[in-house]
Write a protein that holds these residues in place. Sequence first.
Motif, PDB file in Angstrom:
ATOM      1  N   SER A   1     103.614  76.311  44.182  1.00  0.00           N
ATOM      2  CA  SER A   1     102.922  75.278  44.955  1.00  0.00           C
ATOM      3  C   SER A   1     101.671  74.745  44.269  1.00  0.00           C
ATOM      4  O   SER A   1     101.017  73.842  44.788  1.00  0.00           O
ATOM      5  CB  SER A   1     102.543  75.842  46.330  1.00  0.00           C
ATOM      6  OG  SER A   1     101.716  76.983  46.180  1.00  0.00           O
ATOM      7  N   CYS A   2     101.323  75.308  43.089  1.00  0.00           N
ATOM      8  CA  CYS A   2     100.128  74.837  42.394  1.00  0.00           C
ATOM      9  C   CYS A   2     100.410  73.483  41.733  1.00  0.00           C
ATOM     10  O   CYS A   2     101.551  73.183  41.362  1.00  0.00           O
ATOM     11  CB  CYS A   2      99.696  75.843  41.337  1.00  0.00           C
ATOM     12  SG  CYS A   2      99.109  77.400  42.029  1.00  0.00           S
ATOM     13  N   PRO A   3      99.369  72.680  41.560  1.00  0.00           N
ATOM     14  CA  PRO A   3      99.566  71.398  40.862  1.00  0.00           C
ATOM     15  C   PRO A   3     100.071  71.633  39.440  1.00  0.00           C
ATOM     16  O   PRO A   3      99.581  72.506  38.731  1.00  0.00           O
ATOM     17  CB  PRO A   3      98.170  70.775  40.868  1.00  0.00           C
ATOM     18  CG  PRO A   3      97.446  71.450  41.982  1.00  0.00           C
ATOM     19  CD  PRO A   3      97.984  72.854  42.049  1.00  0.00           C
ATOM     20  N   SER A   4     101.089  70.864  39.050  1.00  0.00           N
ATOM     21  CA  SER A   4     101.654  70.990  37.709  1.00  0.00           C
ATOM     22  C   SER A   4     100.683  70.435  36.668  1.00  0.00           C
ATOM     23  O   SER A   4      99.818  69.608  36.964  1.00  0.00           O
ATOM     24  CB  SER A   4     102.980  70.234  37.629  1.00  0.00           C
ATOM     25  OG  SER A   4     103.902  70.773  38.550  1.00  0.00           O
ATOM     26  N   SER A   5     100.870  70.897  35.430  1.00  0.00           N
ATOM     27  CA  SER A   5     100.101  70.387  34.297  1.00  0.00           C
ATOM     28  C   SER A   5     101.086  69.732  33.323  1.00  0.00           C
ATOM     29  O   SER A   5     102.121  70.330  32.989  1.00  0.00           O
ATOM     30  CB  SER A   5      99.357  71.524  33.600  1.00  0.00           C
ATOM     31  OG  SER A   5      98.728  71.046  32.422  1.00  0.00           O
ATOM     32  N   SER A   6     100.780  68.510  32.879  1.00  0.00           N
ATOM     33  CA  SER A   6     101.704  67.773  31.999  1.00  0.00           C
ATOM     34  C   SER A   6     100.959  67.236  30.778  1.00  0.00           C
ATOM     35  O   SER A   6      99.761  66.948  30.834  1.00  0.00           O
ATOM     36  CB  SER A   6     102.356  66.608  32.747  1.00  0.00           C
ATOM     37  OG  SER A   6     103.163  67.078  33.813  1.00  0.00           O
ATOM     38  N   ASP A   7     101.726  67.084  29.690  1.00  0.00           N
ATOM     39  CA  ASP A   7     101.207  66.465  28.478  1.00  0.00           C
ATOM     40  C   ASP A   7     102.361  65.757  27.779  1.00  0.00           C
ATOM     41  O   ASP A   7     103.499  66.251  27.785  1.00  0.00           O
ATOM     42  CB  ASP A   7     100.596  67.521  27.543  1.00  0.00           C
ATOM     43  CG  ASP A   7      99.868  66.886  26.359  1.00  0.00           C
ATOM     44  OD1 ASP A   7      99.222  65.849  26.551  1.00  0.00           O
ATOM     45  OD2 ASP A   7      99.949  67.448  25.241  1.00  0.00           O
ATOM     46  N   ASP A   8     102.071  64.575  27.187  1.00  0.00           N
ATOM     47  CA  ASP A   8     103.102  63.773  26.541  1.00  0.00           C
ATOM     48  C   ASP A   8     102.981  63.855  25.021  1.00  0.00           C
ATOM     49  O   ASP A   8     101.891  64.004  24.465  1.00  0.00           O
ATOM     50  CB  ASP A   8     103.005  62.307  26.966  1.00  0.00           C
ATOM     51  CG  ASP A   8     103.328  62.109  28.435  1.00  0.00           C
ATOM     52  OD1 ASP A   8     103.892  63.043  29.046  1.00  0.00           O
ATOM     53  OD2 ASP A   8     103.030  61.019  28.961  1.00  0.00           O
ATOM     54  N   VAL A   9     104.111  63.725  24.355  1.00  0.00           N
ATOM     55  CA  VAL A   9     104.150  63.654  22.900  1.00  0.00           C
ATOM     56  C   VAL A   9     105.017  62.461  22.517  1.00  0.00           C
ATOM     57  O   VAL A   9     106.037  62.176  23.153  1.00  0.00           O
ATOM     58  CB  VAL A   9     104.701  64.963  22.285  1.00  0.00           C
ATOM     59  CG1 VAL A   9     106.144  65.211  22.696  1.00  0.00           C
ATOM     60  CG2 VAL A   9     104.594  64.935  20.768  1.00  0.00           C
TER      61      VAL A   9
END
Length: 380
Positions: A120-128
Amino acid sequence: SGPAGAVITNPALYNTTVTGLVPGSYLFRWTISFANCTSTTDDVIINIYDNPTPANAGPDQTICSTTVTMAANAPSIGTGTWTKVAGGTATITTPGSPTTTITGLAPGTYTFRWTISNNSCPSSSDDVQVVVDPVPTVANAGVDQSLCAATTLNLTANTPTTGTGVWSQFSGPAGAVITNPSAASTTVTGVGTGTYVFRWTISNGVCPPSSDDVQIIIYAAVTSDAGPDQTKCGTSVTMAATAPTIGTGLWTKIAGGTATINTPSSPTTTITGLSAGTYTFRWTVINGACSASDDVVITIVSGPTASNAGPDQSLCLATSVTLAGNIPALGTGVWSKISGPAGAVITNPALYNTTVTGLVPGSYLFRWTISFANCTSTTD
């Protein structure tokens, strides 16, 4: 059950708060009692999750392939997954692996996202971003060339549809200047005799370049001297061409009857099997792309002009006489005294109508001989 440190603010309140929680799984029990009755209970599980590891999708990549290997961070908390955000068709082999391969790529720009989630925690994202460079056009530097005494030459390669091309001199004498190295068709100045190799290289981004070489040989100019024309008797002749300082020579018959050139590559070959008539032979000197020719005329005759010394003469008390030989159409004549009293002087032996002085009474025999080349002389 659960981690230590949890504090139930008001245990008797049905909707109390609980503080001091840390990530983990807690079991709380709500018990209702009355008088001497058997109590009733019910349990509730509270799961406290930690924030996921911050996502790092790895550095942007520029490749020349249909496959790329990703380089995201492995989550210490949570689980990661790859998704395609932008670009053409692609297959993510193992979406849950930070170092998955992605296949089926085509030239173009793609964006992939690495997302780390923990319930339920906020996701962490990063783009390449992945840029796929097209493979460069296969280089074709054109056909090899052979030139004669050139100071300028032309290079003609293929024009790339993908990538950019550049000419360079791979080997050969110094001093050559490529006029426009980035043009598929360009001139090269400052060249001279020798063998040159020029390379056409097509490059595009990070892709391996494609190269092709063209060889250009520039030959030194030559000259040809077949020697003087000849007129002679017989069935054979010896040629008198100048031997080439560079290149090789070759005799050929251009005109005339049957003849056998015994050693065609020799400047002084003999030619046999000749008959009366006029022949033309050519001496050609060849040095690679360079050539030069010169012709010589060979005239075969049956012999010199027939000699005619003129009529016999009877003179009275003469001390001189004028001879009356014929003028040679072919050959040269000469007078000689064959017999008679001493003292006679032929004024000009080579003159057909020379005078003879110093004569005394007696009988003289004078001979008019016409000679030419190797022919049999004629006399009268």
